[in-house]
Design a protein around this motif. Sequence first.
Motif, PDB file in Angstrom:
ATOM      1  N   UNK A   1       0.976  -1.174   0.072  1.00 26.16           N
ATOM      2  CA  UNK A   1       0.018  -0.088  -0.091  1.00 26.16           C
ATOM      3  C   UNK A   1       1.033   1.372  -0.025  1.00 26.16           C
ATOM      4  N   UNK A   2       1.973   1.305   0.698  1.00 24.38           N
ATOM      5  CA  UNK A   2       2.833   2.367   0.882  1.00 24.38           C
ATOM      6  C   UNK A   2       3.470   2.511  -0.332  1.00 24.38           C
ATOM      7  N   UNK A   3       4.077   1.494  -1.170  1.00 19.24           N
ATOM      8  CA  UNK A   3       4.667   1.697  -2.418  1.00 19.24           C
ATOM      9  C   UNK A   3       3.570   2.015  -3.332  1.00 19.24           C
ATOM     10  N   UNK A   4       2.527   1.580  -3.288  1.00 22.11           N
ATOM     11  CA  UNK A   4       1.819   1.938  -4.522  1.00 22.11           C
ATOM     12  C   UNK A   4       1.054   3.316  -4.466  1.00 22.11           C
ATOM     13  N   UNK A   5       1.096   3.821  -3.170  1.00 23.22           N
ATOM     14  CA  UNK A   5       0.460   5.114  -3.069  1.00 23.22           C
ATOM     15  C   UNK A   5       1.534   5.967  -3.514  1.00 23.22           C
ATOM     16  N   UNK A   6       2.815   5.708  -3.137  1.00 23.99           N
ATOM     17  CA  UNK A   6       4.063   6.669  -3.800  1.00 23.99           C
ATOM     18  C   UNK A   6       4.048   6.624  -5.224  1.00 23.99           C
ATOM     19  N   UNK A   7       3.791   5.415  -5.909  1.00 19.14           N
ATOM     20  CA  UNK A   7       4.190   5.228  -7.208  1.00 19.14           C
ATOM     21  C   UNK A   7       2.758   5.847  -7.900  1.00 19.14           C
ATOM     22  N   UNK A   8       1.605   5.821  -7.398  1.00 21.64           N
ATOM     23  CA  UNK A   8       0.357   6.399  -7.860  1.00 21.64           C
ATOM     24  C   UNK A   8       0.478   7.824  -7.968  1.00 21.64           C
TER      25      UNK A   8
ATOM     26  N   UNK B   1       8.644  18.469  -6.596  1.00 20.87           N
ATOM     27  CA  UNK B   1       7.477  18.472  -5.456  1.00 20.87           C
ATOM     28  C   UNK B   1       7.802  17.469  -4.501  1.00 20.87           C
ATOM     29  N   UNK B   2       7.382  17.798  -3.030  1.00 19.83           N
ATOM     30  CA  UNK B   2       7.378  16.811  -2.060  1.00 19.83           C
ATOM     31  C   UNK B   2       6.276  16.099  -2.297  1.00 19.83           C
ATOM     32  N   UNK B   3       6.261  14.792  -1.380  1.00 23.45           N
ATOM     33  CA  UNK B   3       5.197  13.946  -1.324  1.00 23.45           C
ATOM     34  C   UNK B   3       3.865  14.666  -0.788  1.00 23.45           C
ATOM     35  N   UNK B   4       4.035  15.271   0.079  1.00 23.30           N
ATOM     36  CA  UNK B   4       3.214  16.105   0.761  1.00 23.30           C
ATOM     37  C   UNK B   4       2.311  17.064  -0.169  1.00 23.30           C
ATOM     38  N   UNK B   5       3.058  17.696  -1.117  1.00 21.84           N
ATOM     39  CA  UNK B   5       2.706  18.764  -2.261  1.00 21.84           C
ATOM     40  C   UNK B   5       1.573  17.949  -2.947  1.00 21.84           C
ATOM     41  N   UNK B   6       1.661  16.807  -3.576  1.00 20.05           N
ATOM     42  CA  UNK B   6       0.826  16.012  -4.157  1.00 20.05           C
ATOM     43  C   UNK B   6      -0.330  15.436  -3.395  1.00 20.05           C
ATOM     44  N   UNK B   7       0.148  15.054  -2.057  1.00 21.46           N
ATOM     45  CA  UNK B   7      -0.731  14.669  -1.315  1.00 21.46           C
ATOM     46  C   UNK B   7      -1.675  15.653  -0.798  1.00 21.46           C
ATOM     47  N   UNK B   8      -1.479  16.872  -1.015  1.00 20.05           N
ATOM     48  CA  UNK B   8      -2.512  17.946  -0.375  1.00 20.05           C
ATOM     49  C   UNK B   8      -3.389  18.342  -1.491  1.00 20.05           C
ATOM     50  N   UNK B   9      -3.285  17.828  -2.727  1.00 20.13           N
ATOM     51  CA  UNK B   9      -3.991  18.200  -4.010  1.00 20.13           C
ATOM     52  C   UNK B   9      -5.291  17.421  -3.957  1.00 20.13           C
ATOM     53  N   UNK B  10      -5.540  16.856  -5.426  1.00 13.95           N
ATOM     54  CA  UNK B  10      -6.495  16.023  -5.679  1.00 13.95           C
ATOM     55  C   UNK B  10      -6.386  14.667  -5.227  1.00 13.95           C
ATOM     56  N   UNK B  11      -5.061  14.121  -4.990  1.00  9.31           N
ATOM     57  CA  UNK B  11      -5.039  12.659  -4.478  1.00  9.31           C
ATOM     58  C   UNK B  11      -4.840  12.551  -3.056  1.00  9.31           C
ATOM     59  N   UNK B  12      -5.451  13.563  -2.185  1.00  8.62           N
ATOM     60  CA  UNK B  12      -5.474  13.656  -0.628  1.00  8.62           C
ATOM     61  C   UNK B  12      -6.086  12.411  -0.285  1.00  8.62           C
TER      62      UNK B  12
ATOM     63  N   UNK C   1      -1.485   6.244   3.820  1.00 12.50           N
ATOM     64  CA  UNK C   1      -0.801   6.392   5.027  1.00 12.50           C
ATOM     65  C   UNK C   1      -1.420   5.455   6.262  1.00 12.50           C
ATOM     66  N   UNK C   2      -2.804   5.284   6.081  1.00 11.31           N
ATOM     67  CA  UNK C   2      -3.252   4.623   7.294  1.00 11.31           C
ATOM     68  C   UNK C   2      -3.142   3.291   7.179  1.00 11.31           C
ATOM     69  N   UNK C   3      -3.244   2.482   5.769  1.00 13.13           N
ATOM     70  CA  UNK C   3      -2.818   1.186   5.777  1.00 13.13           C
ATOM     71  C   UNK C   3      -1.438   0.773   6.391  1.00 13.13           C
TER      72      UNK C   3
ATOM     73  N   UNK D   1       0.091  19.825   3.774  1.00 11.91           N
ATOM     74  CA  UNK D   1       0.872  21.085   3.962  1.00 11.91           C
ATOM     75  C   UNK D   1       0.333  22.168   3.248  1.00 11.91           C
ATOM     76  N   UNK D   2      -0.620  22.215   2.419  1.00 13.51           N
ATOM     77  CA  UNK D   2      -1.163  23.193   2.035  1.00 13.51           C
ATOM     78  C   UNK D   2      -2.022  24.238   2.719  1.00 13.51           C
ATOM     79  N   UNK D   3      -2.742  23.513   3.765  1.00  9.53           N
ATOM     80  CA  UNK D   3      -3.827  24.213   4.571  1.00  9.53           C
ATOM     81  C   UNK D   3      -3.190  24.126   6.113  1.00  9.53           C
ATOM     82  N   UNK D   4      -2.517  23.361   6.550  1.00 10.86           N
ATOM     83  CA  UNK D   4      -2.039  23.366   7.971  1.00 10.86           C
ATOM     84  C   UNK D   4      -0.302  23.024   7.766  1.00 10.86           C
TER      85      UNK D   4
END
Length: 253
Positions: free
Chosen positions: A21-28, A49-60, A67-69, A124-127
Amino acid sequence: MATLAHRHWAYVWIPIVGAFMWFSTLLAMLITYFATGSPHYVSMDGSIPYISDIGADILKPLFIVGCSFTAVGFFLSLSVERALRHHGRLVPGMRRREKVFGYLAIVASFVGGCGLILLSIFDTKRYTTLHRLFLLIFILGVAFSALFTVIEYRWLSKDYRFVRELRHAYIAKAVIATVLVVLAIAFGIALYKSTDVGGVLEWVISFGFTFYLLTFFFDLRQSKGVQDGQLRSNSFVMRARSFAPRVRGRDRV
């Protein structure tokens, strides 16, 4: 016997699922970034881009789920490993110190896992401040968990010198954890000195964490075909003591 031989498969998949799940999330996230034309996100300070930059957008949503898994898988892997040692399906500690460090590793993994989940929620975008705080908690939690685990495995490998898998597991965890910690320190410095270098290091560290998670798969699969209490038997313990180095009385722990 067939049932006993397959009893380990119920839990041996825990670290595999977490790592996948971790690897797939990063790859996606990487694929999405390049497939959409390498956009410049609002939270980006550099060109990478940092991982958190992409994670703060549409792929949140994907980031939160991944991250939870990963957090739950990391915590459960350590918890199951400790339970198997307690029940004698993995080699048990011969002293209280191994058990103490085993539980410390579990607590640290829980703290680090909570940090990972919370940093994905508080993006990272909002908090920004909260995100960096939870990122620090995640890094420290994983680092201390790895440290406690490596120390525990070091002591176990010394007590059970005839169990080669323990030594292999100790070396693998020590090497991977050391590399990741060194890179994490470099990342912390680059975060304020060179944004783009920090971005590259974050991706390298994150993908590298996958390999640390997978080391627990090799640990848990050692319980295959082992009955409860089998590795706590007197014959097995006596064999371990016969391989232990002889020390003078005042040097004993």
